[in-house]
Design an enzyme around this catalytic site. Structure first.
Site: not given
Ligand code: PGA
Length: 251
Positions: A9, A11, A94, A96, A165, A171, A210
């Site tokens: 992903n 983003k 997601h 976000e 998640e 992140g 992460s």
């Molecule tokens: P990350 O994001 O691996 O940067 O923690 C995962 C995600 O948001 O799908």
């Protein structure tokens, strides 16, 4: 048997030229991946370039989409548009999107519905915030996200996925303990059985938050974890290829 699924992903990252460079590099690096479904979800602007460079060698996914087919919805994109770019997958709900764009479970539900109707493979994201975890609400929240996200839907009847998640792990560099993620994945699988008896056997459950080259194998070793949704660590082609290489399939 569930086929492992590993998703990048990106983003809101990468211009067209960066996308092209990544794609060329990744095609050289990926190996033994026939037994894994590898998916890249670039920004919408990168889909055509990835398609052109990778052809059928990589699966494409959207990071989001709207639930209507067309019309006056400035800034939105439809399932048909994703399909016309060669997408087979779409990320739905997601954290976000939920947090920054106020996506409620009922919005997630409408998106799931159209994804299934159009036969895109939805990757439904669920997970608790740190506060919810500290208040011992993680299981309640995930259960509610599943119940409301899937309300009234026909069981997919084809491959799809749920990504666990935990919001506090996204992140932040602070991944969940693989054992804890396994307990939640098993819980999700059991919950899916309350919607439809056959869902637990064919739904792929992913961990996200992460994931790195160093911890990926520990997640992949868990019985109920069938892959990963990877943000930051997927932005580098070599790192993403190395993570995919950590998935041990039977042969
Ligand atoms: P990350 O994001 O691996 O940067 O923690 C995962 C995600 O948001 O799908």
């Amino acid at each position: 048997m569930r086929k492992p699924l590993i998703i990048a992903n990106w983003k809101m990252n990468k211009t067209i030229s960066e996308t092209e460079q990544y794609a060329q590099e990744f095609l050289q690096l990926k190996k033994n991946t026939e037994r894994i479904d590898l998916v890249i979800c670039p920004p919408f602007t990168g889909l055509a370039k990835l398609r052109a460079v990778c052809k059928e060698q990589i699966n494409l996914g959207g990071q989001n989409m709207f639930w209507e087919n067309s019309g006056a919805y400035t800034g939105e994109i439809s399932a048909d548009m994703l399909l016309s770019c060669g997408c087979r997958y779409v990320i739905v709900g997601h954290s976000e999107r939920r947090r920054l764009f106020n996506e409620s479970n009922s919005i997630v539900n409408r998106k799931m519905k159209i994804a299934l109707e159009k036969r895109l493979i939805p990757v439904l994201c669920v997970g608790e915030t740190l506060q919810e975890r500290e208040n011992k609400l993680a299981y309640d929240i995930v259960s509610e996200q599943l119940r409301e996200g899937l309300a009234g839907l026909e069981p997919p009847g084809h491959s799809w996925a749920v990504a666990y998640e935990p919001v506090w792990a996204i992140g932040t560099g602070e991944n969940a303990y693989p054992d804890d993620a396994q307990v939640m994945a098993a819980f999700i699988r059991a919950e899916l059985g309350t919607f439809n008896k056959s869902l637990p056997s064919y739904t792929r459950i992913l961990y996200g938050g992460s994931v790195t080259e160093n911890n990926a194998a520990a997640f992949f070793a868990q019985a109920d974890i069938d892959g990963a949704l990877i943000g930051g660590a997927s932005l580098n082609a070599e790192t993403f290829a190395n993570i995919a290489g950590k998935y041990k399939t039977d042969d």
